[in-house]
Enzyme design. Structure first.
Site, PDB file in Angstrom:
ATOM      1  N   ARG A   2     -35.225 -20.157   9.782  1.00 20.32           N
ATOM      2  CA  ARG A   2     -34.261 -19.515   8.873  1.00 20.32           C
ATOM      3  C   ARG A   2     -32.994 -20.334   8.767  1.00 20.32           C
ATOM      4  O   ARG A   2     -32.469 -20.821   9.774  1.00 20.32           O
ATOM      5  CB  ARG A   2     -33.933 -18.133   9.432  1.00 20.32           C
ATOM      6  CG  ARG A   2     -32.901 -17.321   8.710  1.00 20.32           C
ATOM      7  CD  ARG A   2     -32.655 -16.091   9.578  1.00 20.32           C
ATOM      8  NE  ARG A   2     -31.742 -15.134   8.986  1.00 20.32           N
ATOM      9  CZ  ARG A   2     -30.427 -15.237   9.075  1.00 20.32           C
ATOM     10  NH1 ARG A   2     -29.860 -16.257   9.681  1.00 20.32           N
ATOM     11  NH2 ARG A   2     -29.656 -14.291   8.557  1.00 20.32           N
ATOM     12  N   HIS A  55     -32.608  -6.829   2.646  1.00 15.27           N
ATOM     13  CA  HIS A  55     -33.984  -7.090   3.063  1.00 15.27           C
ATOM     14  C   HIS A  55     -34.251  -6.436   4.403  1.00 15.27           C
ATOM     15  O   HIS A  55     -33.316  -6.041   5.119  1.00 15.27           O
ATOM     16  CB  HIS A  55     -34.275  -8.591   3.119  1.00 15.27           C
ATOM     17  CG  HIS A  55     -33.385  -9.346   4.052  1.00 15.27           C
ATOM     18  ND1 HIS A  55     -32.114  -9.734   3.701  1.00 15.27           N
ATOM     19  CD2 HIS A  55     -33.577  -9.777   5.314  1.00 15.27           C
ATOM     20  CE1 HIS A  55     -31.564 -10.380   4.718  1.00 15.27           C
ATOM     21  NE2 HIS A  55     -32.422 -10.414   5.715  1.00 15.27           N
ATOM     22  N   HIS A  62     -30.732  -4.654   5.616  1.00 11.03           N
ATOM     23  CA  HIS A  62     -29.414  -5.274   5.742  1.00 11.03           C
ATOM     24  C   HIS A  62     -29.252  -6.409   4.748  1.00 11.03           C
ATOM     25  O   HIS A  62     -30.232  -6.902   4.172  1.00 11.03           O
ATOM     26  CB  HIS A  62     -29.202  -5.825   7.166  1.00 11.03           C
ATOM     27  CG  HIS A  62     -30.127  -6.947   7.516  1.00 11.03           C
ATOM     28  ND1 HIS A  62     -31.468  -6.751   7.805  1.00 11.03           N
ATOM     29  CD2 HIS A  62     -29.934  -8.282   7.603  1.00 11.03           C
ATOM     30  CE1 HIS A  62     -32.051  -7.911   8.060  1.00 11.03           C
ATOM     31  NE2 HIS A  62     -31.132  -8.865   7.932  1.00 11.03           N
ATOM     32  N   ASP A  94     -27.485 -10.269   4.887  1.00 13.73           N
ATOM     33  CA  ASP A  94     -27.159 -11.143   6.007  1.00 13.73           C
ATOM     34  C   ASP A  94     -25.649 -11.325   6.207  1.00 13.73           C
ATOM     35  O   ASP A  94     -24.916 -11.649   5.255  1.00 13.73           O
ATOM     36  CB  ASP A  94     -27.817 -12.520   5.822  1.00 13.73           C
ATOM     37  CG  ASP A  94     -29.314 -12.441   6.103  1.00 13.73           C
ATOM     38  OD1 ASP A  94     -29.717 -11.601   6.933  1.00 13.73           O
ATOM     39  OD2 ASP A  94     -30.062 -13.203   5.488  1.00 13.73           O
TER      40      ASP A  94
HETATM   41  C1  SIN Z   1     -33.963 -11.782   8.574  1.00 14.61           C
HETATM   42  O1  SIN Z   1     -33.585 -10.627   8.519  1.00 14.61           O
HETATM   43  O2  SIN Z   1     -33.192 -12.715   8.376  1.00 14.61           O
HETATM   44  C2  SIN Z   1     -35.406 -12.102   8.927  1.00 14.61           C
HETATM   45  C3  SIN Z   1     -36.386 -11.431   8.054  1.00 14.61           C
HETATM   46  C4  SIN Z   1     -37.808 -11.666   8.495  1.00 14.61           C
HETATM   47  O3  SIN Z   1     -38.050 -12.252   9.558  1.00 14.61           O
HETATM   48  O4  SIN Z   1     -38.711 -11.279   7.764  1.00 14.61           O
END
Ligand code: SIN
Length: 281
Positions: free
Chosen positions: A272, A257, A101, A103
């Site tokens: 995050r 990612h 995805h 973000d």
């Molecule tokens: C995310 O998708 O924002 C998190 C990715 C992760 O925890 O590696």
């Protein structure tokens, strides 16, 4: 003279950067160097950092201002800093973000950058994969590029955070507040021109992109599947291996990612944040 050492981690995207303390103020010259590396490599991973939540937030602020984070509950003192935690004792093997995805593309102005800081990681596993959406666009035939240039797609948070979404029940150590009513939709171009580099990226993803505008789900599905598969072709990807203290910052305007879910029974804790973005063009 530059103090940064920049080492690419794959041929497609991603670089490891050393020679910088991200807890210290970043002056204009250093920011220019960082930006040049960021726009060249799209994903920058900085090992060996020591950041608390306040410092992560200050770093995020310095990269363009903090983005809006719906549905996910942040730290009590820093609501814009979201802990992503999976405990060793959790019942489900599922992890947050374990699907390709970009973000928050359900927002009208999705984040420009995401920052993820590793606090505690499994001995092995829990890596994050990234893909380069410029190379995905470049790999399309000129005929398909022209078709897609004229198309927009409808994005929504419904699958992850809608009233029926069950992700929150499986992620025991995170507090996710689903929308009480069906979330609204937002329309974005299928081909996005990066506001800084001017490069074109294939800008759909399997989590938030529901269908093409003025087409049904069924009509959209075959082409969306083709494009979603292409976007994450192995040759367009890199893999970040985390250690406690690794900070990774990625460009959300030209990458996807995917967190790996391969460490069930081990603990992983990340922090995050997102940087505010603009309207995709
Ligand atoms: C995310 O998708 O924002 C998190 C990715 C992760 O925890 O590696």
């Amino acid at each position: 003279m530059s103090t940064l050492q920049i080492t690419p981690i794959s041929g497609a995207l991603g670089a490891e950067v050393t020679g910088i303390d991200l807890a210290a103020p970043i002056n204009e010259a250093l920011q220019a160097e960082l930006d040049a590396a960021f726009y060249a490599h799209l994903v920058l991973s900085f090992p060996g950092q020591q950041l608390n939540a306040r410092q992560l937030l200050e770093l995020t602020q310095s990269q363009g201002g903090v983005g809006e984070t719906p549905y996910l509950t942040g730290l009590p003192d820093y609501p814009d800093v979201v802990p992503i935690i999976k405990e060793a004792t959790e019942k489900s093997a599922i992890t947050f973000g374990a699907g390709w995805h970009t973000d928050f593309t359900f927002q009208s102005m999705p984040p420009s950058r995401t920052l993820l800081y590793a606090v505690d990681v499994p001995v092995v596993g829990g890596d994050t994969l990234y893909s380069n959406l410029y190379t995905a666009y470049d790999a399309l035939s000129t005929g398909m590029q022209e078709v897609l240039e004229n198309m927009t797609a409808v994005h929504s948070a419904t699958r992850s955070y809608g009233p029926q979404a069950r992700m929150k029940d499986q992620l025991e150590s995170m507090t996710i507040v689903n929308a009480e009513e069906e979330p609204g939709t937002i329309t974005h171009p299928v081909i996005r021109t990066h506001p800084v580099t001017g490069r074109k990226a294939l800008w759909i993803n399997p989590v938030y992109t529901l269908h093409f505008s003025n087409m049904t789900l069924a009509e959209s599905a075959p082409l969306l599947k083709y494009l979603n598969d292409l976007a994450v072709s192995p040759s367009f990807t890199c893999r970040v291996r985390w250690h406690p203290g690794t900070l990774t910052m990625w460009d959300n305007r030209c990458t996807q990612h995917c967190a790996t879910a391969d460490y069930h029974g081990q603990r992983r804790e990340m922090l995050r944040t997102t940087v505010a973005g603009d309207v995709p063009r």
